[in-house]
Design an enzyme around this catalytic site. Sequence first.
Site, PDB file in Angstrom:
ATOM      1  N   CYS A  71       0.800  -1.017  -0.108  1.00  0.00           N
ATOM      2  CA  CYS A  71      -0.125   0.011  -0.042  1.00  0.00           C
ATOM      3  C   CYS A  71       0.948   1.090   0.109  1.00  0.00           C
ATOM      4  CB  CYS A  71      -1.070   0.094   1.220  1.00  0.00           C
ATOM      5  SG  CYS A  71      -1.598   1.673   1.580  1.00  0.00           S
ATOM      6  N   HIS A  73       0.128   4.107   0.691  1.00  0.00           N
ATOM      7  CA  HIS A  73      -0.225   5.155   1.948  1.00  0.00           C
ATOM      8  C   HIS A  73       0.596   4.735   3.183  1.00  0.00           C
ATOM      9  CE1 HIS A  73      -4.045   5.584  -0.306  1.00  0.00           C
ATOM     10  NE2 HIS A  73      -3.217   6.719  -0.767  1.00  0.00           N
ATOM     11  N   HIS A  74       0.931   3.446   3.485  1.00  0.00           N
ATOM     12  CA  HIS A  74       1.330   2.861   4.856  1.00  0.00           C
ATOM     13  C   HIS A  74       2.484   2.009   4.701  1.00  0.00           C
ATOM     14  CE1 HIS A  74      -2.860   3.785   5.505  1.00  0.00           C
ATOM     15  NE2 HIS A  74      -2.471   4.445   6.813  1.00  0.00           N
ATOM     16  N   HIS A 140      -6.072  -5.907   3.217  1.00  0.00           N
ATOM     17  CA  HIS A 140      -5.023  -5.137   3.166  1.00  0.00           C
ATOM     18  C   HIS A 140      -4.582  -4.759   4.752  1.00  0.00           C
ATOM     19  CE1 HIS A 140      -5.696  -2.503  -0.589  1.00  0.00           C
ATOM     20  NE2 HIS A 140      -6.680  -3.755  -0.653  1.00  0.00           N
ATOM     21  N   CYS A 142      -2.950  -2.742   6.221  1.00  0.00           N
ATOM     22  CA  CYS A 142      -2.963  -1.174   6.625  1.00  0.00           C
ATOM     23  C   CYS A 142      -4.541  -1.245   7.370  1.00  0.00           C
ATOM     24  CB  CYS A 142      -2.920  -0.361   5.550  1.00  0.00           C
ATOM     25  SG  CYS A 142      -4.095  -0.649   4.262  1.00  0.00           S
TER      26      CYS A 142
END
Length: 179
Positions: A71, A73-74, A140, A142
């Site tokens: 991911c 984002h993280h 996911h 995250c």
Amino acid sequence: MEKSFEEIIRAIGENPERDGLRDTPKRAAKAFQFLNKGYAQTLDEVVNGALFESDNSEMVIVRDVELYSLCEHHLLPFIGKCHVAYLPTGRVLGLSKIARIVDMYARRLQIQENLTLQIAEAIEKVTGAAGVAVVIEAKHLCMMMRGVEKQNSLMKSSVMLGAFRENPATRQEFLALIR
């Protein structure tokens, strides 16, 4: 990259010199490079000319291609499977090349929605297919390990191009065959 991982280990309050962590920055850097190896690949290299003449114009489906991505984002993994279909127009793609295309784009920092589109557009570009369909189902980390901590959620994304977008019967046939 190795130095950066060492700094991260220190920043969380750990000692990168202790026995269990001594080689971790080196291992983590090597792992991170592997997990993002898609940046070093091109579509032409992955396909490697594996297009073959065929009179088949019926749907070709490859189901359950496992994928592993990070991911964007993280930097946490998302793990799942990809289903790909296309309608050939005189040429078919070598079977393993579909999995290699999935891997090439998955092995980049991603969001699932973009990954789905990138795979579909790549298959369309390479094959000149009359239509391409891609569905990805993924979990996911995250969302599972942090934030809302929902262990059983599954994200599904789809992209339909050409005949799969324009013809509801073609789309339904594909969706029924991947169930």
